[in-house]
Design a protein around this motif. Structure first.
Motif, mmCIF file in Angstrom:
data_model
loop_
_atom_site.group_PDB
_atom_site.id
_atom_site.type_symbol
_atom_site.label_atom_id
_atom_site.label_comp_id
_atom_site.label_asym_id
_atom_site.label_seq_id
_atom_site.Cartn_x
_atom_site.Cartn_y
_atom_site.Cartn_z
ATOM 1 N N ALA A 189 -1.251 10.951 9.765
ATOM 2 C CA ALA A 189 -2.531 11.074 9.060
ATOM 3 C C ALA A 189 -2.607 10.089 7.894
ATOM 4 O O ALA A 189 -3.635 9.432 7.682
ATOM 5 C CB ALA A 189 -2.725 12.504 8.550
ATOM 6 N N GLU A 190 -1.518 9.973 7.139
ATOM 7 C CA GLU A 190 -1.510 9.047 6.002
ATOM 8 C C GLU A 190 -1.559 7.596 6.481
ATOM 9 O O GLU A 190 -2.199 6.744 5.843
ATOM 10 C CB GLU A 190 -0.275 9.282 5.144
ATOM 11 N N MET A 191 -0.925 7.302 7.592
ATOM 12 C CA MET A 191 -0.952 5.943 8.136
ATOM 13 C C MET A 191 -2.355 5.576 8.626
ATOM 14 O O MET A 191 -2.851 4.469 8.351
ATOM 15 C CB MET A 191 0.069 5.812 9.268
ATOM 16 N N ILE A 192 -2.994 6.481 9.353
ATOM 17 C CA ILE A 192 -4.356 6.220 9.826
ATOM 18 C C ILE A 192 -5.293 6.044 8.639
ATOM 19 O O ILE A 192 -6.128 5.130 8.618
ATOM 20 C CB ILE A 192 -4.850 7.368 10.741
ATOM 21 N N HIS A 193 -5.152 6.907 7.641
ATOM 22 C CA HIS A 193 -5.989 6.815 6.445
ATOM 23 C C HIS A 193 -5.817 5.463 5.756
ATOM 24 O O HIS A 193 -6.808 4.803 5.405
ATOM 25 C CB HIS A 193 -5.624 7.946 5.483
ATOM 26 N N THR A 194 -4.584 5.044 5.584
ATOM 27 C CA THR A 194 -4.320 3.781 4.890
ATOM 28 C C THR A 194 -4.836 2.590 5.684
ATOM 29 O O THR A 194 -5.412 1.655 5.120
ATOM 30 C CB THR A 194 -2.816 3.625 4.610
ATOM 31 N N ALA A 195 -4.643 2.614 6.991
ATOM 32 C CA ALA A 195 -5.179 1.532 7.835
ATOM 33 C C ALA A 195 -6.690 1.436 7.693
ATOM 34 O O ALA A 195 -7.261 0.337 7.618
ATOM 35 C CB ALA A 195 -4.795 1.773 9.295
ATOM 36 N N GLY A 216 -5.872 -12.469 1.899
ATOM 37 C CA GLY A 216 -7.001 -12.961 2.684
ATOM 38 C C GLY A 216 -7.449 -11.960 3.735
ATOM 39 O O GLY A 216 -6.684 -11.089 4.150
ATOM 40 N N GLU A 217 -8.689 -12.115 4.175
ATOM 41 C CA GLU A 217 -9.284 -11.149 5.093
ATOM 42 C C GLU A 217 -8.594 -11.088 6.448
ATOM 43 O O GLU A 217 -8.365 -10.016 7.001
ATOM 44 C CB GLU A 217 -10.776 -11.469 5.290
ATOM 45 N N ARG A 218 -8.272 -12.245 7.007
ATOM 46 C CA ARG A 218 -7.691 -12.273 8.357
ATOM 47 C C ARG A 218 -6.369 -11.520 8.407
ATOM 48 O O ARG A 218 -6.131 -10.700 9.300
ATOM 49 C CB ARG A 218 -7.500 -13.721 8.815
ATOM 50 N N LYS A 219 -5.509 -11.800 7.443
ATOM 51 C CA LYS A 219 -4.212 -11.125 7.423
ATOM 52 C C LYS A 219 -4.355 -9.638 7.100
ATOM 53 O O LYS A 219 -3.583 -8.812 7.595
ATOM 54 C CB LYS A 219 -3.276 -11.813 6.422
ATOM 55 N N ALA A 220 -5.342 -9.306 6.277
ATOM 56 C CA ALA A 220 -5.585 -7.896 5.948
ATOM 57 C C ALA A 220 -5.997 -7.110 7.195
ATOM 58 O O ALA A 220 -5.524 -5.994 7.427
ATOM 59 C CB ALA A 220 -6.657 -7.780 4.868
ATOM 60 N N VAL A 221 -6.887 -7.699 8.004
ATOM 61 C CA VAL A 221 -7.304 -7.046 9.253
ATOM 62 C C VAL A 221 -6.094 -6.816 10.158
ATOM 63 O O VAL A 221 -5.920 -5.733 10.729
ATOM 64 C CB VAL A 221 -8.371 -7.890 9.984
ATOM 65 N N LEU A 222 -5.249 -7.820 10.284
ATOM 66 C CA LEU A 222 -4.052 -7.698 11.127
ATOM 67 C C LEU A 222 -3.090 -6.654 10.585
ATOM 68 O O LEU A 222 -2.475 -5.901 11.355
ATOM 69 C CB LEU A 222 -3.354 -9.059 11.227
ATOM 70 N N ALA A 223 -2.966 -6.569 9.261
ATOM 71 C CA ALA A 223 -2.095 -5.556 8.655
ATOM 72 C C ALA A 223 -2.614 -4.154 8.960
ATOM 73 O O ALA A 223 -1.847 -3.249 9.307
ATOM 74 C CB ALA A 223 -1.993 -5.773 7.149
ATOM 75 N N GLY A 224 -3.939 -3.966 8.857
ATOM 76 C CA GLY A 224 -4.533 -2.678 9.198
ATOM 77 C C GLY A 224 -4.312 -2.324 10.657
ATOM 78 O O GLY A 224 -3.988 -1.178 10.992
ATOM 79 N N ASP A 225 -4.475 -3.317 11.528
ATOM 80 C CA ASP A 225 -4.230 -3.105 12.964
ATOM 81 C C ASP A 225 -2.779 -2.703 13.216
ATOM 82 O O ASP A 225 -2.495 -1.819 14.031
ATOM 83 C CB ASP A 225 -4.545 -4.384 13.743
ATOM 84 N N PHE A 226 -1.864 -3.373 12.502
ATOM 85 C CA PHE A 226 -0.447 -3.084 12.700
ATOM 86 C C PHE A 226 -0.106 -1.656 12.267
ATOM 87 O O PHE A 226 0.621 -0.936 12.974
ATOM 88 C CB PHE A 226 0.409 -4.078 11.917
ATOM 89 N N ILE A 227 -0.632 -1.232 11.126
ATOM 90 C CA ILE A 227 -0.377 0.136 10.651
ATOM 91 C C ILE A 227 -0.927 1.147 11.655
ATOM 92 O O ILE A 227 -0.281 2.154 11.969
ATOM 93 C CB ILE A 227 -1.007 0.350 9.261
ATOM 94 N N LEU A 228 -2.106 0.862 12.187
ATOM 95 C CA LEU A 228 -2.727 1.751 13.170
ATOM 96 C C LEU A 228 -1.911 1.799 14.463
ATOM 97 O O LEU A 228 -1.745 2.866 15.065
ATOM 98 C CB LEU A 228 -4.147 1.273 13.457
ATOM 99 N N TYR A 267 0.819 -1.214 0.000
ATOM 100 C CA TYR A 267 0.000 0.000 0.000
ATOM 101 C C TYR A 267 0.854 1.265 0.000
ATOM 102 O O TYR A 267 0.526 2.248 -0.658
ATOM 103 C CB TYR A 267 -0.948 0.018 1.203
ATOM 104 N N PHE A 268 1.953 1.262 0.734
ATOM 105 C CA PHE A 268 2.807 2.451 0.797
ATOM 106 C C PHE A 268 3.867 2.386 -0.308
ATOM 107 O O PHE A 268 5.062 2.382 -0.052
ATOM 108 C CB PHE A 268 3.459 2.567 2.179
#
Length: 366
Positions: free
Chosen positions: A120-126, A151-163, A79-80
């Motif tokens: 701001a960009e990190m929160i937006h991307t998450a 997959g969905e599970r890993k995507a959720v975890l990636a978003g959590d990690f960025i946040l 994403y980045f």
């Protein structure tokens, strides 16, 4: 008009339509062609002005995302990739400079202010990563979504990690007021998503619901990020409110145009499928305005366009109505208010660029 998110419940939907009818039928000199507030001599390209402060933005974000797990790193890098518009960080650094100049004529962006742009960009991307999971989206920014690849599970975890990485960067600024302002964004994002999952039967409440959701999901991040850099650069609460109001109004206008593009732009240009909101069961501005001309859309809205043929019929009604035009006029009013607010600051190239940005929001096609 700029305060719909606070007092929209006191404005009936017919009154809203009448207001924009009058606005539409005023002379063109009174329409919000925000570029007219900026002479050719004053024209400032926001992207050119912000380029210096945004140099190595994505490299610096990746430094915040240092991880030992190769797959998680790959997902974050996906994403980045540096190909985004960096619209939000650009507004933040321009606002930082404009407030600094207003306060003490300083033309440098503080390190803490630039950190806010990164956060701001990190929160937006998450939030995009999580949105794509909720919506089961296939494409974003012209390429496959993280959830489709990993997959969905890993995507959720990636978003959590960025946040979480954004939260660490926020704590490093070491200012409790800034932490409070920016954590409000995260709360608003969650509440906005819950608002989007719900719906209102009453027409007046439905439009208020839509505008509140638009503020929380899109505008809050821009408004509070602008407020954060103004706090870091200037002690005057009036300046903090100017920055917040500018960000709020530009943010709402940005989303309104996004909702228009869902009906008027092609998928290749937009980087994601068109009519996506209808397919998700969402009634956005163009649909709500169209519903005034085609009351039969009410039933479709309440069942979230779930019956076969609903999406195609609703899209046809929107394009036959003035829903797209009315939503565009509404975005113009928000941009006009953003221009009015930012014009209270001392003149500077950055202030003029922020004014010019309101016009760019209105004419964008992706």
């Amino acid at each position: 008009m700029c305060h719909f998110t606070q007092r929209s419940s006191t404005l009936s939907f017919p009154k809203i339509c009448n207001i924009f009818w009058r606005f539409h039928h005023t002379s063109t000199s009174h329409l919000c062609s925000c570029s007219r507030t900026v002479s050719d001599e004053k024209y400032q390209d926001p992207f050119q002005l912000g380029r210096k402060d945004l140099k190595n933005l994505y490299e610096d974000i990746k430094k915040e995302l240092l991880v030992s797990t190769a797959e998680l790193k790959e997902m974050c890098d996906y994403y980045f990739d540096g190909k985004g518009k960096a619209f939000r960080p650009m507004i933040v650094v321009l606002m930082a400079r404009a407030c600094n100049i207003h306060h003490n004529n300083s033309r440098e962006v503080q390190a803490s202010q630039r950190s806010v742009a990164i956060i701001a960009e990190m929160i937006h991307t998450a939030s995009l990563v999580h949105d794509d999971v909720i919506d089961d989206a296939n494409s974003r920014r012209g390429k496959m979504t993280v959830n489709q690849i990993w997959g969905e599970r890993k995507a959720v975890l990636a978003g959590d990690f960025i946040l979480s990485a954004a939260s660490v960067a926020l704590a490093r600024i070491g200012n409790t007021t800034i932490i409070s302002v920016l954590t409000q964004v995260i709360e608003d994002l969650v509440c906005g998503e819950f608002l989007q999952l719900g719906s209102k039967e009453n027409e007046n409440e439905r439009f208020a619901h839509y505008l509140e959701k638009t503020f929380k999901k899109t505008a809050s991040l821009i408004a509070n990020s602008c407020k954060a850099v103004s706090i870091l650069g200037c002690p005057d609460p009036k300046v903090h409110e100017i920055a917040y109001q500018y960000g709020k109004n530009v943010g709402i206008a940005f989303q309104l145009i996004d909702d228009v593009l869902d009906f008027t732009s092609c998928a290749d240009r937009l980087g994601k499928p068109t009519a996506a909101d209808l397919k998700l069961g969402l009634a956005t501005g163009p649909v709500l305005f169209a519903c005034r001309q085609f009351p039969e859309m009410n039933a479709m809205i309440m069942r979230r366009f779930s019956k076969p043929g609903d999406v195609e019929r609703a899209r046809k009604y929107v394009l036959q109505s003035d829903g797209v035009q009315q939503t565009t006029y509404l975005a113009q009013r928000y941009c006009h208010e953003a221009t009015r607010e930012i014009s209270k600051l001392r003149p500077s190239p950055e202030r003029e660029a922020l004014i010019q940005l309101t016009e760019m929001v209105l004419v964008r096609d992706k």
